[in-house]
Motif scaffolding. Sequence first.
Motif, mmCIF file in Angstrom:
data_model
loop_
_atom_site.group_PDB
_atom_site.id
_atom_site.type_symbol
_atom_site.label_atom_id
_atom_site.label_comp_id
_atom_site.label_asym_id
_atom_site.label_seq_id
_atom_site.Cartn_x
_atom_site.Cartn_y
_atom_site.Cartn_z
ATOM 1 N N TRP A 132 1.709 -10.197 -6.198
ATOM 2 C CA TRP A 132 2.265 -11.513 -6.518
ATOM 3 C C TRP A 132 3.519 -11.341 -7.366
ATOM 4 O O TRP A 132 3.586 -10.477 -8.232
ATOM 5 N N HIS A 133 4.506 -12.203 -7.131
ATOM 6 C CA HIS A 133 5.717 -12.188 -7.949
ATOM 7 C C HIS A 133 5.393 -12.735 -9.334
ATOM 8 O O HIS A 133 4.520 -13.589 -9.503
ATOM 9 N N GLU A 134 6.087 -12.231 -10.327
ATOM 10 C CA GLU A 134 5.785 -12.603 -11.708
ATOM 11 C C GLU A 134 6.075 -14.078 -11.985
ATOM 12 O O GLU A 134 5.307 -14.749 -12.695
ATOM 13 N N THR A 135 7.160 -14.620 -11.447
ATOM 14 C CA THR A 135 7.545 -15.998 -11.782
ATOM 15 C C THR A 135 7.556 -16.934 -10.579
ATOM 16 O O THR A 135 7.300 -18.127 -10.725
ATOM 17 N N ARG A 136 7.880 -16.399 -9.379
ATOM 18 C CA ARG A 136 8.024 -17.259 -8.210
ATOM 19 C C ARG A 136 6.743 -17.271 -7.372
ATOM 20 O O ARG A 136 5.841 -16.481 -7.587
ATOM 21 N N MET A 137 6.686 -18.179 -6.396
ATOM 22 C CA MET A 137 5.515 -18.300 -5.528
ATOM 23 C C MET A 137 5.650 -17.336 -4.350
ATOM 24 O O MET A 137 5.739 -17.738 -3.193
ATOM 25 N N ASN A 138 5.654 -16.046 -4.652
ATOM 26 C CA ASN A 138 5.825 -15.008 -3.643
ATOM 27 C C ASN A 138 4.600 -14.110 -3.586
ATOM 28 O O ASN A 138 4.070 -13.704 -4.624
ATOM 29 N N LEU A 139 4.193 -13.793 -2.362
ATOM 30 C CA LEU A 139 3.120 -12.825 -2.144
ATOM 31 C C LEU A 139 3.567 -11.859 -1.057
ATOM 32 O O LEU A 139 3.982 -12.277 0.023
ATOM 33 N N SER A 140 3.475 -10.574 -1.346
ATOM 34 C CA SER A 140 3.849 -9.566 -0.356
ATOM 35 C C SER A 140 2.800 -8.464 -0.358
ATOM 36 O O SER A 140 1.968 -8.367 -1.266
ATOM 37 N N VAL A 141 2.846 -7.646 0.677
ATOM 38 C CA VAL A 141 1.954 -6.498 0.741
ATOM 39 C C VAL A 141 2.822 -5.251 0.920
ATOM 40 O O VAL A 141 3.684 -5.190 1.794
ATOM 41 N N ARG A 142 2.602 -4.276 0.048
ATOM 42 C CA ARG A 142 3.342 -3.012 0.098
ATOM 43 C C ARG A 142 2.475 -1.989 0.802
ATOM 44 O O ARG A 142 1.345 -1.728 0.392
ATOM 45 N N VAL A 143 2.993 -1.425 1.890
ATOM 46 C CA VAL A 143 2.196 -0.500 2.695
ATOM 47 C C VAL A 143 2.940 0.811 2.909
ATOM 48 O O VAL A 143 4.179 0.853 2.903
ATOM 49 N N GLU A 144 2.166 1.870 3.062
ATOM 50 C CA GLU A 144 2.691 3.180 3.447
ATOM 51 C C GLU A 144 2.241 3.462 4.874
ATOM 52 O O GLU A 144 1.048 3.418 5.170
ATOM 53 N N ILE A 145 3.189 3.748 5.755
ATOM 54 C CA ILE A 145 2.881 3.988 7.163
ATOM 55 C C ILE A 145 3.286 5.413 7.518
ATOM 56 O O ILE A 145 4.469 5.765 7.452
ATOM 57 N N PRO A 146 2.320 6.269 7.879
ATOM 58 C CA PRO A 146 2.661 7.644 8.261
ATOM 59 C C PRO A 146 3.316 7.680 9.636
ATOM 60 O O PRO A 146 3.029 6.847 10.501
ATOM 61 N N GLY A 147 4.185 8.682 9.829
ATOM 62 C CA GLY A 147 4.835 8.814 11.124
ATOM 63 C C GLY A 147 5.703 10.048 11.188
ATOM 64 O O GLY A 147 5.647 10.917 10.303
ATOM 65 N N VAL A 148 6.512 10.141 12.238
ATOM 66 C CA VAL A 148 7.379 11.309 12.439
ATOM 67 C C VAL A 148 8.793 10.854 12.765
ATOM 68 O O VAL A 148 9.010 9.748 13.276
ATOM 69 N N ILE A 149 9.753 11.727 12.445
ATOM 70 C CA ILE A 149 11.140 11.536 12.856
ATOM 71 C C ILE A 149 11.622 12.812 13.520
ATOM 72 O O ILE A 149 11.139 13.909 13.214
ATOM 73 N N ASP A 150 12.570 12.678 14.424
ATOM 74 C CA ASP A 150 13.151 13.831 15.113
ATOM 75 C C ASP A 150 14.397 14.264 14.351
ATOM 76 O O ASP A 150 15.417 13.567 14.354
#
Length: 715
Positions: free
Chosen positions: A403-421
């Motif tokens: 949740w944001h400290e002052t505003r009406m914001n909700l987000s989800v922080r995610v880590e996504i495994p994967g590969v790069i060439d």
Amino acid sequence: MQYKLTNTLFLTVIENRVQVQPVQEAVNHLWLVDRSGSMAQLLPRLIEDLKRVASTLREGDTLSFGYFSGESEFRFPIKGFQILNASVSQLNKLLDEQKTTLSLTCFSEILEESSNVVGELSFITDRFSLYLFTDGYPVVSDYSRELERIKNALARLSPKLLGSLVVGYGDWCNRDLLSSMSNQLGGAFIHSYELESAYQALGQFSQSISVQAPKMNLDIPPSLFVFTLADSGIQTYLEENGTVSVPLSTNQIFCVGEEEQNPLPIEKCPQGCLYALSYLFNQRTETDLSLSLMSQLGDVYFVNHLSTAFTNEEHAEVESELLRAVYQEDLRFRSGQTPNVLPDPDQFCVLDLVERLEQHPAWFYPYHSEFQYKKIGAERKVKPGYPKFSAESETASLSGLTWHETRMNLSVRVEIPGVIDLGEEAETVGLPQLFHTKIIRNYTLIKDGVLWTTRLPIQVHPDIFNQIYQSVPSAVLDYRIESESVYVLLDLSDLPLINPKIAASASPETAQSLAILSVRNEEVAARRKTYRYLLDELEEGSSSLSNQFTPEQQNFLESKGVRRSGYNPPTENPDTEDFYLAPALDIKVPGYSSLPKVLDVINRVKAGSRLNAPSQVMALALSDFQAVKTINEDRNAQIQWLRNALLQGDQTLQTNRRFIQQAKFSVLLSKRWFFPTRDHNEVEVSVASNATSGSPSALTQIKVKFEKKTERVEF
């Protein structure tokens, strides 16, 4: 004939006895379109829709297209273009040139210029219509002066128009201002969230205006507002000095006023009129009156939906349904009819869903084809030359809800495994061509009180699924029961963001509890920072690239966009000056504006220096851990103690978070205040705390300040 709506409001119906048949003559169409920065995602599609409507205009009509953006950024690049079958392709080319955005938003200048255009084109015909499309509100140097200029410009325009259609689009348009502008012009206002519905509204308006009769002045009683019901929709008008100007073909004029003239009871009023009144009252931000009419009528569906309409989108949705119910009887009483029904104060809402998702492990599918979230402004793109990331997992944990400290914001922080060439050159520095890494993404679920994610594919515990399905089955678009979990596709737009109980929760008692929890959270955060520092000191190793790769490999990886946090290539951020003002509730606990470094606190304790409030809390945390070390010298046991302390802190913050967010949404979204008789922008509440001393008898009085304000947010 008159009907009693409330003890102080009455609906007077006036029959027009001087009617003429509609005429079919040429019309000068004026289209005014917003080209501010926030329109970047919408404008290309909107222009295509305008081209479709233009192709349906009657041959012999004229079209004038004007755009507006920031102050002094307005023009009519198309003026008096005569509609002929052979000229459509030429008109399309001219419209295609208007697909790029500019900067901010100013209404008054294009409206003033529209009066000049009307004067220039009146030699063709004196029949004019006006269409205005915007997704924002004026962002100008002098807002009060802008409102006055808008009012004066509309006063000059209104007598010259057959009709008007004002379209407010999306989450940030100023509903109050646009509705008022439409009322002054004498026309229709719609708040749309779908370009297709906006396109259909313009098409219907353009066709109906081409056969509309001229206007006439009618004497009416003093009225708060006046409206008519036509096949093309509800038209509102402004009463001036006891008269109103309406088309000669109008059958009935409906006047809402405060003068009583032997009214009939509301039960005698035609239902279509009541739905129209409910629609208009809600547009005028008088939702309580809109809700009262539906309650008296007994429409359970609309009572529940109006009682949970707090966001722009929720208001727009219920207005769209009310408008359809004016003309379609089968859309009335969809959930039954119970006269004087009251809304359910504890309806299942998005905040309820979030609470349940925090209680059990849950995952969502960020790459699922049904995952839908809103986009606004210009899109950020990865700079050319960087590898493409390929995800190795289709799910991501929802444990990172923030949740944001002052505003009406909700987000989800995610880590996504994967590969790069990394390309063949990776082997020259001893790295594999296919390199395993991760990306970190923040997905916004709620943005400034607006539901940002509309469709959410998730995997949840069966108990959570059952609660959702039993509460709001219509929000479950699809589900699949698996061994220990349930895959479910949720339509979050079918849930209200908050319910009436949460909306009404702001009170003096709430303020006191909120102050106590805010102080407690700051103290927990200070302890957590200390424990995290100590844990990092005990745990060996680091995630930095320098500890995993040679300097040559590190430089190569960084050139490919790989950082300590994972794959994070640079992006091209579009230049835009456009912004909006987001409501915020700032909770200030004295002394906790920032936490000191743990090492600084350690040094100050050793030196016997004076400590401020957060430093005292952190010093107590250091002392607690020192006691643990004295009792148990085992390093692994100390690490486990710190991990448990961090987990306990997280659980405390999570427990407090729901109450804090409910209070914030009550104040900001439903526009309430803790103390109705005090200043509605800021207040101080005193609470007692012993966190800086550790002794139950040594209490310190802390004055917590609540301040309601706005924060500038760029698109």
